[in-house]
Motif scaffolding. Structure first.
Motif, mmCIF file in Angstrom:
data_model
loop_
_atom_site.group_PDB
_atom_site.id
_atom_site.type_symbol
_atom_site.label_atom_id
_atom_site.label_comp_id
_atom_site.label_asym_id
_atom_site.label_seq_id
_atom_site.Cartn_x
_atom_site.Cartn_y
_atom_site.Cartn_z
ATOM 1 N N ARG A 185 16.316 -8.609 0.423
ATOM 2 C CA ARG A 185 15.375 -8.883 -0.931
ATOM 3 C C ARG A 185 13.997 -8.580 -0.060
ATOM 4 N N LEU A 186 12.804 -7.565 -0.503
ATOM 5 C CA LEU A 186 11.841 -6.950 -1.160
ATOM 6 C C LEU A 186 10.492 -7.974 -1.571
ATOM 7 N N PHE A 187 9.625 -8.058 -0.051
ATOM 8 C CA PHE A 187 8.491 -8.776 -0.452
ATOM 9 C C PHE A 187 7.707 -7.539 -0.421
ATOM 10 N N ALA A 188 6.448 -7.509 -1.251
ATOM 11 C CA ALA A 188 6.107 -6.241 -0.976
ATOM 12 C C ALA A 188 4.237 -6.857 -1.249
ATOM 13 N N VAL A 189 3.991 -7.266 -0.376
ATOM 14 C CA VAL A 189 3.049 -8.110 0.175
ATOM 15 C C VAL A 189 0.990 -7.003 0.024
ATOM 16 N N PRO A 190 0.426 -6.645 -0.877
ATOM 17 C CA PRO A 190 -1.298 -6.544 -0.347
ATOM 18 C C PRO A 190 -1.005 -6.151 1.141
ATOM 19 N N ILE A 191 -1.466 -6.400 1.995
ATOM 20 C CA ILE A 191 -1.260 -6.635 2.862
ATOM 21 C C ILE A 191 -2.658 -5.766 3.560
ATOM 22 N N THR A 192 -3.293 -5.242 3.287
ATOM 23 C CA THR A 192 -4.197 -3.603 3.350
ATOM 24 C C THR A 192 -5.532 -3.869 2.635
ATOM 25 N N LEU A 236 -8.122 -4.572 9.666
ATOM 26 C CA LEU A 236 -7.531 -4.525 11.242
ATOM 27 C C LEU A 236 -6.552 -6.144 10.809
ATOM 28 N N MET A 237 -7.742 -6.546 10.401
ATOM 29 C CA MET A 237 -6.996 -7.856 9.911
ATOM 30 C C MET A 237 -5.514 -8.087 9.489
ATOM 31 N N LYS A 238 -4.734 -6.474 8.694
ATOM 32 C CA LYS A 238 -3.524 -7.003 7.852
ATOM 33 C C LYS A 238 -1.919 -6.978 9.103
ATOM 34 N N ASN A 239 -2.565 -7.648 10.683
ATOM 35 C CA ASN A 239 -0.838 -8.225 10.996
ATOM 36 C C ASN A 239 -1.647 -9.000 10.753
ATOM 37 N N MET A 240 -2.567 -9.745 10.819
ATOM 38 C CA MET A 240 -2.457 -11.079 10.490
ATOM 39 C C MET A 240 -1.769 -12.104 8.980
ATOM 40 N N VAL A 241 -2.796 -11.314 8.275
ATOM 41 C CA VAL A 241 -1.828 -11.587 6.978
ATOM 42 C C VAL A 241 -0.545 -11.818 6.951
ATOM 43 N N LYS A 279 0.899 -1.580 -0.343
ATOM 44 C CA LYS A 279 0.360 -0.365 0.115
ATOM 45 C C LYS A 279 1.254 0.630 0.016
ATOM 46 N N PHE A 280 1.928 0.830 1.252
ATOM 47 C CA PHE A 280 2.872 2.386 0.886
ATOM 48 C C PHE A 280 3.749 2.695 0.029
ATOM 49 N N LYS A 281 3.894 1.250 -1.638
ATOM 50 C CA LYS A 281 5.032 1.109 -1.994
ATOM 51 C C LYS A 281 6.622 1.737 -1.314
#
Length: 582
Positions: free
Chosen positions: A109-116, A126-131, A97-99
């Motif tokens: 090594r960077l893994f950009a995951v669409p957590i939000t 609120l469940m982004k911490n679990m992702v 989300k924040f690029k």
């Protein structure tokens, strides 16, 4: 496969960093790994950067690591602040989300995951911490069902629907990152743990458990960081044993209530941090003058004044030893591990009653709040000793008072409780005779002072100094207190690899100071390095005062709010002792 790994999660306070860390570490504990956590948090309720770091190992560990293997970041600030810790080839799992971007020069090594985005698809951000948790857990190749059990434990009270959604969040985070990475990362594959369940707690919880085991049934206290968890623990536990916790209006009320309850015969304690200890000083003098048992926990933090309320420091030593006006006997003990927090708390209650003195348990923020693995506790070691408490007394003649402050050979007088037949006596904070009646007689004053101050002449707690000195004449002897023990151990291991003969001592009885036990080790060492988290070398000053050898003592101080790292102690010890030339 590797035997240990360091994992950290960072974000804004209130984003779920703490719960993520809790679930992640709980799952690792279920697998049988040894864990050591450090929590860096802001003094605000919400907002401000916070991070939790966990060191995971197949062997016992008692220090935070120098570097970092995996960083989970909820914002760019977390990357910017913590990426320099990453070892070459480390990993960052960040919210797309924040690029996210890695700072220049960081080999990771960077893994950009669409957590939000994934969390919002499931119904709430609120469940982004679990992702995020699922993503980092999957990269380690650890069994997902164990993690899901920890999720169920955390959210079970909220109902099966909430548990199911959080489990799904973990699964989606894991699936996304595994597709990006092409499977678990071999470089981060942990060796299997022994599978044995271990206790996993913070020092404050161990103190709370020790308080219950010691027979304490009342805690009077006012909330303050980093001591509040003791109060929170006992609020849940004491009522099960017929006890209670009273939240007082301030620390003055807390300590005087504890004195009064102890006078009435109930084992009682209070806990605070530096600012609260300052407010208690007059009352501590009252406990000393009236010879009442009193147990106080001081969880040190950055001072003075409000200072750094959520950061590490060990700067209250002088206040604990010298803080009260006038001269009274008191005891200050410094646990050095989670196990010590438990056993020393029990011993503190025994000492307080046996010698009828205030006993201060000195911890620090890292020991109080750092969550660590520890071996199962031995409850058979628990012994309740109430000293000269006398409940059956001969009936007194009319107008005769019980000699509550009787001059005895060991300086400890018989003690009765209010209402005990034959135990009637007078008690105030002024100087008194043997029955407690006020007295300004010069000879009586001297006798009473000598009685009080002499009662601790022979006091020595078990392992007053904890010694690990395998060499007869070590090149370097490193002395510490509180939470520094594991850090010193790791630094010593590196120094030994360089060819230096080293030793280590943790001072656990701060006052009265165990000079007779410590001095021979000072005499045998070439260089003595005293490690402490303060600016004025308070422990070193005690050693010089009581043991001498100031010419060979060097101080290694850190007072920026952070605990020592093993690499810092190693490098500084080399420079102070010229170990490179050995």
């Amino acid at each position: 496969m590797i035997s240990q790994l360091s994992w950290k999660i960072g974000g804004q306070q209130g984003e779920g960093v703490e719960s993520t860390d809790r679930i992640f570490s709980t799952a690792l504990n279920r697998l049988g790994y040894y864990l050591y956590g450090y929590r860096h948090f802001s003094s605000r309720i919400k907002g401000g950067h916070t991070n939790n770091k966990i060191r995971i190992s197949t062997q016992p560990i008692r220090a935070i690591s120098d570097d970092l293997d995996i960083l989970v970041a909820f914002d760019q600030e977390s990357i910017d602040l913590n990426a320099p810790e990453l070892r070459p080839g480390g990993v960052v799992v960040a919210d797309a989300k924040f690029k996210p971007q890695l700072p220049e020069g960081i080999d990771a090594r960077l893994f950009a995951v669409p957590i939000t985005a994934i969390a919002e698809e499931l119904g709430t951000s609120l469940m982004k911490n679990m992702v995020a948790s699922g993503a980092s857990w999957a990269l380690l190749g650890l069994p997902l069902e164990v993690f899901n059990q920890a999720v169920e434990e955390e959210f079970g009270r909220k109902g099966p629907a909430i548990v199911e959604k959080n489990v799904e969040a973990v699964k989606r985070g894991a699936e996304f990152v595994l597709e990006q990475a092409g499977g678990p990362l071999e470089a981060f594959a942990l060796e299997p743990a022994d599978g044995k369940q271990k206790l996993f707690m913070i020092g404050n919880e161990a103190i709370g458990l020790g308080t219950v085991a010691a027979g304490c049934r009342l805690m009077s206290a006012y909330p303050i960081t980093p001591a509040s968890e003791i109060m929170e623990y006992l609020i849940k536990k004491l009522p099960k044993f017929g006890g209670t916790v009273v939240q007082t209006e301030d620390e003055i009320a807390a300590v005087t209530m504890a004195i009064g309850a102890n006078y009435a015969g109930v084992r009682t304690m209070t806990a605070s941090a530096g600012p609260g200890l300052s407010l208690m000083m007059e009352a501590i003098g009252l406990a000393g003058m009236t010879e009442q048992p009193l147990v106080i926990v001081d969880t040190q933090r950055g001072g003075p004044s409000t200072g750094l309320p959520t950061k590490q420091e060990q700067s209250d030593l002088n206040a604990m030893v010298y803080g009260t006006h006038g001269e009274i006997p008191k005891v200050v003990i410094a646990p050095a591990s989670i196990e010590d927090c438990f056993y020393d708390t029990v011993e503190a209650f025994n000492i307080a009653e046996e010698y009828q003195v205030p006993v201060i348990i000195m911890t620090d923020l890292q020991l109080s709040l750092g969550k660590q693995s520890c071996e199962p506790l031995d409850y058979d070691r628990i012994e309740i000793r109430r000293g000269k408490l006398q409940r059956e007394l001969p009936e007194l003649e009319p107008n005769v008072l019980f000699k509550r402050y009787e001059l005895t050979e060991d300086g400890v007088s018989p003690r009765s409780l209010p209402g005990d037949k034959g135990g009637l006596h007078h008690v105030t904070g002024v100087e008194h005779d043997e029955t407690g009646r006020p007295s300004e007689n010069a000879l009586n004053r001297k006798r009473m002072m000598d009685k009080r101050l002499g009662k601790l002449d022979r006091l020595l707690i078990p392992e007053a100094i904890r010694v690990d000195v395998p060499h007869e004449r070590p090149d370097i002897l490193i002395i510490g207190m509180g939470s520094t023990g594991g850090t010193i151990e790791e630094a010593r291991s590196r120094l030994e690899q360089d060819g230096a003969a080293t030793g280590q001592i943790q001072v656990r009885q701060i006052h009265p100071f165990p000079a007779e036990q410590l001095t021979p080790y000072l005499e045998a060492a070439s260089t003595v390095i005293v490690l402490e988290n303060n600016a004025t070398a308070q422990l070193a000053a005690q050693i010089k005062l009581h043991c001498g050898h100031a010419d060979k003592i060097r101080s290694l101080l850190k007072y920026d709010g952070n605990p020592f790292l093993p690499s810092e102690v190693y490098q500084a010890s080399k420079e102070m002792s010229h170990v490179g030339h050995i």
